[in-house]
Motif scaffolding. Structure first.
Motif, short mmCIF file in Angstrom:
data_model
loop_
_atom_site.label_atom_id
_atom_site.label_comp_id
_atom_site.label_asym_id
_atom_site.label_seq_id
_atom_site.Cartn_x
_atom_site.Cartn_y
_atom_site.Cartn_z
N PHE A 143 0.83 -1.20 0.00
CA PHE A 143 0.00 0.00 0.00
C PHE A 143 0.86 1.26 0.00
CE2 PHE A 143 -2.00 -3.32 2.66
CZ PHE A 143 -3.16 -3.55 1.95
N ASN A 144 0.23 2.39 -0.30
CA ASN A 144 0.82 3.68 0.03
C ASN A 144 0.51 3.98 1.49
OD1 ASN A 144 1.87 4.16 -2.56
ND2 ASN A 144 -0.11 4.93 -3.27
N VAL A 145 1.11 5.03 2.01
CA VAL A 145 0.94 5.35 3.44
C VAL A 145 0.09 6.60 3.59
CG1 VAL A 145 2.12 5.94 5.59
CG2 VAL A 145 3.15 4.29 4.01
N GLY A 146 -1.05 6.45 4.25
CA GLY A 146 -1.87 7.59 4.61
C GLY A 146 -1.37 8.20 5.91
N SER A 147 -1.64 9.49 6.10
CA SER A 147 -1.18 10.17 7.30
C SER A 147 -2.22 11.18 7.75
CB SER A 147 0.15 10.90 7.04
OG SER A 147 0.61 11.58 8.19
N THR A 148 -2.56 11.13 9.02
CA THR A 148 -3.47 12.11 9.59
C THR A 148 -3.18 12.25 11.07
OG1 THR A 148 -5.79 12.82 9.59
CG2 THR A 148 -5.37 10.55 10.27
N SER A 149 -3.76 13.26 11.69
CA SER A 149 -3.57 13.48 13.12
C SER A 149 -4.92 13.56 13.81
CB SER A 149 -2.79 14.77 13.38
OG SER A 149 -1.45 14.65 12.97
N ILE A 150 -4.97 13.07 15.03
CA ILE A 150 -6.16 13.18 15.87
C ILE A 150 -5.74 13.71 17.23
CG2 ILE A 150 -7.39 11.32 14.67
CD1 ILE A 150 -6.73 9.50 17.07
#
Length: 291
Positions: free
Chosen positions: A6-13
């Motif tokens: 996969f590609n890498v998703g990135s987010t913040s919580i």
């Protein structure tokens, strides 16, 4: 090396600790099919897809706990390697013990908060996040470096004691099925039976040139403390230092007075991290995916 899927998703919580009236950010890396690009995160550049949609499947969850005065970005070689191969990786920036605010360093509160906040992160991801449908709740692990290694042992059932011998209020999180401890601050578990409730598989890394967490305060404490030392897989890295487990820094940050970027002479941190990420992946696979 295991090829990425996969590609890498990135987010913040943001995680809220209502009991203690505080909050802290968590960086997430996860599998996505959306195109990624080289993205700046302060001085670091990471190949990710910002706020991408996660692949509609179920994946193991791994929490990475940074060291004293660290940050969410310091183990990006590990987090992106795992996310590209089917893991959801959550990296808290520990309250009061990070690069921006280190006011709780060496305090009892820090010893209490760190494992509590790992469990809180898991709680929110499982019940209140956009990722709750994609997390396999039976496959959760913790990776910790230095003080993060302390946190991993504590949340896995270790009963910690301050350097003054004061018992620390920690609680075992039975959702944790395996831990990776890299140069862990294990001295907090020196008393007899302090690790008697730690029964999960452990991948334990120590560095031969580590001046901060030497073998007698890491491997010896853990191997003598857990009820089944056969569950501990010890890896002793020759010529490595305490900070060698942090992802390589950009050249502009490599200077002798910035200790986290330094290694013993002749140690190749870039080459080591390629091996390290794959070894952690193989360990987690053997105990989470194929167990």
């Amino acid at each position: 090396m295991h090829e990425p899927l996969f590609n890498v998703g990135s987010t913040s919580i943001k995680i809220t600790d209502s009991k203690n009236e505080l909050s802290f950010p968590v960086l997430l890396h996860y599998p996505t099919m959306e195109a990624s690009k080289m993205t700046n995160f302060g001085p670091f550049i990471i190949d990710v897809s910002i706020d991408a949609t996660i692949v509609n499947s179920q994946f193991p969850l791994v929490i990475i706990s940074h060291g004293n005065s660290g940050s969410q970005y310091l183990y990006r070689t590990i987090s992106t390697y795992l996310a590209a191969r089917g893991y959801i990786v959550a990296m808290p920036e520990h309250y009061g013990n990070n690069r921006i605010d280190n006011s709780l360093s060496k305090s009892v509160k820090n010893l209490e908060y760190r494992p509590q906040h790992i469990s809180l992160t898991i709680d929110q991801l499982l019940h209140q996040s956009n990722f709750k449908q994609q997390i396999d709740t039976t496959k959760i692990a913790v990776i910790g470096h230095s003080f993060g290694g302390y946190a991993a042992l504590a949340v896995a059932g270790g009963k910690a004691y301050s350097m003054q011998g004061e018992a620390i209020a920690t609680q075992k999180d039975n959702r944790i099925k395996a831990i990776v401890a890299m140069a862990p601050a294990a001295g907090y578990f020196s008393p007899i039976a302090a690790l008697s409730q730690v029964t999960v598989p452990i991948l334990l890394y120590i560095a031969t040139e580590d001046q901060y967490t030497p073998k007698q305060w890491t491997a010896d404490v853990i191997l003598n403390g857990v009820p089944n030392p056969e569950l501990v897989r010890l890896r002793e890295i020759k010529n490595a230092g305490h900070f060698s487990f942090i992802s390589p820094f950009p050249d502009a940050m490599k200077r002798p007075d910035f200790l986290p970027a330094t290694d013993p002479e002749g140690f190749d941190r870039v080459a080591f991290h390629k091996q390290l990420a794959n070894a952690i992946f193989q360990f987690l696979n053997s105990h989470l995916v194929t167990a």
